[in-house]
Design an enzyme around this catalytic site. Sequence first.
Site, mmCIF file in Angstrom:
data_model
loop_
_atom_site.group_PDB
_atom_site.id
_atom_site.type_symbol
_atom_site.label_atom_id
_atom_site.label_comp_id
_atom_site.label_asym_id
_atom_site.label_seq_id
_atom_site.Cartn_x
_atom_site.Cartn_y
_atom_site.Cartn_z
ATOM 1 N N GLN A 265 61.536 22.980 46.199
ATOM 2 C CA GLN A 265 62.478 21.947 46.630
ATOM 3 C C GLN A 265 63.692 21.929 45.716
ATOM 4 O O GLN A 265 64.836 21.862 46.165
ATOM 5 C CB GLN A 265 61.789 20.575 46.629
ATOM 6 C CG GLN A 265 62.433 19.604 47.552
ATOM 7 C CD GLN A 265 62.490 20.162 48.965
ATOM 8 O OE1 GLN A 265 61.600 20.884 49.402
ATOM 9 N NE2 GLN A 265 63.562 19.880 49.656
ATOM 10 N N HIS A 268 66.902 24.147 46.092
ATOM 11 C CA HIS A 268 67.925 23.937 47.136
ATOM 12 C C HIS A 268 69.268 23.543 46.534
ATOM 13 O O HIS A 268 70.293 24.118 46.838
ATOM 14 C CB HIS A 268 67.474 22.875 48.140
ATOM 15 C CG HIS A 268 66.623 23.423 49.227
ATOM 16 N ND1 HIS A 268 67.069 24.349 50.113
ATOM 17 C CD2 HIS A 268 65.319 23.174 49.568
ATOM 18 C CE1 HIS A 268 66.093 24.659 50.965
ATOM 19 N NE2 HIS A 268 65.026 23.966 50.645
ATOM 20 N N GLU A 333 60.965 12.927 52.412
ATOM 21 C CA GLU A 333 61.189 13.905 53.484
ATOM 22 C C GLU A 333 59.946 14.808 53.635
ATOM 23 O O GLU A 333 59.404 14.931 54.711
ATOM 24 C CB GLU A 333 62.423 14.747 53.118
ATOM 25 C CG GLU A 333 62.800 15.767 54.163
ATOM 26 C CD GLU A 333 63.877 16.724 53.664
ATOM 27 O OE1 GLU A 333 64.148 16.756 52.441
ATOM 28 O OE2 GLU A 333 64.443 17.463 54.497
ATOM 29 N N HIS A 334 59.538 15.439 52.514
ATOM 30 C CA HIS A 334 58.345 16.291 52.513
ATOM 31 C C HIS A 334 57.293 15.634 51.628
ATOM 32 O O HIS A 334 57.576 15.280 50.486
ATOM 33 C CB HIS A 334 58.640 17.669 51.914
ATOM 34 C CG HIS A 334 59.757 18.406 52.577
ATOM 35 N ND1 HIS A 334 61.054 18.383 52.100
ATOM 36 C CD2 HIS A 334 59.772 19.202 53.678
ATOM 37 C CE1 HIS A 334 61.815 19.130 52.886
ATOM 38 N NE2 HIS A 334 61.080 19.634 53.848
ATOM 39 N N ASP A 367 58.289 25.019 56.154
ATOM 40 C CA ASP A 367 59.734 25.245 56.290
ATOM 41 C C ASP A 367 60.044 26.379 57.257
ATOM 42 O O ASP A 367 61.048 26.352 57.962
ATOM 43 C CB ASP A 367 60.340 25.645 54.931
ATOM 44 C CG ASP A 367 60.611 24.445 54.054
ATOM 45 O OD1 ASP A 367 60.515 23.311 54.547
ATOM 46 O OD2 ASP A 367 60.916 24.654 52.865
ATOM 47 N N HIS A 426 73.739 -13.086 89.453
ATOM 48 C CA HIS A 426 72.429 -12.464 89.242
ATOM 49 C C HIS A 426 71.374 -13.202 90.072
ATOM 50 O O HIS A 426 70.531 -12.588 90.730
ATOM 51 C CB HIS A 426 72.025 -12.535 87.769
ATOM 52 C CG HIS A 426 72.703 -11.526 86.882
ATOM 53 N ND1 HIS A 426 74.032 -11.568 86.585
ATOM 54 C CD2 HIS A 426 72.199 -10.437 86.216
ATOM 55 C CE1 HIS A 426 74.330 -10.553 85.761
ATOM 56 N NE2 HIS A 426 73.240 -9.856 85.535
#
Lengths: 436, 436
Positions: A265, A268, A333-334, A367, A426
């Site tokens: 991770q 990145h 996220e993960h 991934d 209506h």
Amino acid sequence: MTLIRQLSTAAADFQTEFERLRHWSAETDAAIEGRVAEILADVQQRGDAAVLEYTNRFDRLSAASVAALEITQAELQAALAAIPAAQRDALQAAAKRVRAYHERQLEASGRSWSYRDEDGNLLGQKVTPLDRVGIYVPGGKAAYPSSVLMNAIPAHVAGVPEIIMVVPTPDGVRNPLVLAAAAVAGVHRVFTVGGAQAVAALAYGTATIPRVDKITGPGNAYVASAKKHVFGQVGIDMIAGPSEILVIADGTTPPDWVAMDLFSQAEHDELAQSILLSPDADFLAAVQASMERLLPTLPREAVIRASLQGRGALIHTRSMEEACEISNSIAPEHLEISAAEPARWEPLLRHAGAIFMGAYTSESLGDYCAGPNHVLPTASTARFSSPLGVYDFQKRSSLIEVSEQGAQVLGGIASTLAHGEGLQAHARAAELRLKG
Amino acid sequence: MTLIRQLSTAAADFQTEFERLRHWSAETDAAIEGRVAEILADVQQRGDAAVLEYTNRFDRLSAASVAALEITQAELQAALAAIPAAQRDALQAAAKRVRAYHERQLEASGRSWSYRDEDGNLLGQKVTPLDRVGIYVPGGKAAYPSSVLMNAIPAHVAGVPEIIMVVPTPDGVRNPLVLAAAAVAGVHRVFTVGGAQAVAALAYGTATIPRVDKITGPGNAYVASAKKHVFGQVGIDMIAGPSEILVIADGTTPPDWVAMDLFSQAEHDELAQSILLSPDADFLAAVQASMERLLPTLPREAVIRASLQGRGALIHTRSMEEACEISNSIAPEHLEISAAEPARWEPLLRHAGAIFMGAYTSESLGDYCAGPNHVLPTASTARFSSPLGVYDFQKRSSLIEVSEQGAQVLGGIASTLAHGEGLQAHARAAELRLKG
């Protein structure tokens, strides 16, 4: 400076330290936003001419027309044929698995449904694909062919008839793996246009680039700002923040495996966040030792080091249950449950983009090729949003067919409520359907 | 001035006139946006104190604390007990039908799923409710109890444990039907706070008002701007534009019914849009005659007239098929197929918030009590978005459990692709799981 900070939930200042660790806010740069607004307005007004000018200027090209920026299907197929066989096989194997997973997703939650009630009224929802979608693919060094698969395949499975990809090619350099991935994923048209001008072209349409109904895919600050701007005019996916991994470990996974997962991770970018939670202090120390030993062997050492020092943490918890609660407060996220009994802990985990269960489930397998999507909610948005999926390329229309009998039952209710809201037309519309 | 314009698709200038008719753009008022940004920042910083000040000032109250602005469950139940029995029965009947429909929706598309592939890998998605949601309900004259049902019931069916409603009460005036609807819908807490300050309190949380994960519900320009601002921090539903109805008629429905259906949209506000498409010129003339006769009988005549003159149209088409194509280009919020064979035309209709089939299915029945949600995508956003539903109050987490055998198969693929992307830690994490 130590490679990664160590925290303990038992420490008096834990909450303060934890909040400091978690702090991140999307920077909004007024200069970028102003520039993007200009580009969007210009493309909306001048169409192809503006797209061509910006593309030639920013990407240092000298194309004669926007049409000349289109990559043909033959060129995509040629790219696929030209890459090494191992890469071609890997792309196709990954695509096959991603497709199979998203087909299950379509079956599980993406089909039209309806029923008739006791009065013969038909009620339901019709699920249909979007007509046309745009996929933004970053160019240059951060070009990820896997992202082409992850964006295009769910759209394909949803039944979108036209998938348009845009990808900038600075200095005319095309990434063959990205083009090959577009061929494998079944992208219909590709334009080598990027930045805010690409988003504008997709949102408004030009003579050459057709207007789409939704734009997905990651991009730089200009692209993110442009997507926010055009939201409403077209649909967009989430604006992504830095990537995150959180590992909950019971101490039974080889420490090298967990260390490498945290690295994967961190590599990145410097703002990526890697956090390990464990009730086992010896295991935390072992992972730290693994990290120190393994880090110098990695080409992206500098990025990983900056990320871990800036935003990483090893957190000693009182229990696995407490680790799960902390994970819920982060909504990562993960999320890896690197434990002997992942199914025991999974029900305690309420918020996460993707949950990777058991020691063999490295995030990197997810991934690329396990099947589920790798486009996931970041920055705690997993509290309220979901992985990219087939549902992002579909929309729903309610279906209502009221029978003559049904109109008698519903008419009275609607009339009463409409009068209560002061909406007499209506009420009258309902009353006209009542039998005298 | 005629009550409503008449167009024909056979006319040379049809496309121009049609585009003029459709033109609408969300106004963004820089003054409002600036003021909203200030209020949001102030509430984020000062919490309850700021919420109290703004509420007392804008709604002309003199509350001593934010806690004093909370309406208790006992007060909600008292409101329900105090309204006329016919209204109470109608609210409860509508709620029952809305709940039944959304329960079907949960069954059809909102359940967790998973499967194991041939290598024993588990793949799936876990669907969970949001922890806490906020529902914005407008105060004053445009207070619609039906909207309370339509926002709160899907959240309830999704399993959201805490539903917080905010509703402004200018001059302290509480709408008893709105409170009764909150009781019927099972809203957990109600605060009489509105405007940007209410959105800020829900998005950031204060000492008294808890932070939520998503905010839904309509509001004025301040509320819409505030929701756009906090998007990302929390989830939001769509920002709604003016309401729209499009009727496709084959000429078999009583003209009075269609006239009243067009009115029932137009009475919402001057910007609402009512369009009738038919290949039957005589029928269009009959509907126009009905409109002219019926309009003076309606209390909201002035609003209806302004809406029809400004944005309404009767359009003569060459065929029902052409009418369906025009409808697709509009992607209307409400779409009535007022025809003898609605099921014949429904498959041709790709984009609409809700499709009302057959002469008995007036839009107003759907607005109040048929069951489907009345919060629908406006302004052509039905091209890419859906009615409010149970899915808006749920999120999904991917589930992946790779077996030891699966890691051998997936590891090679992931390693190849990761090396291709220059992400060596990703590759190594996969390779570590390979048996030697």
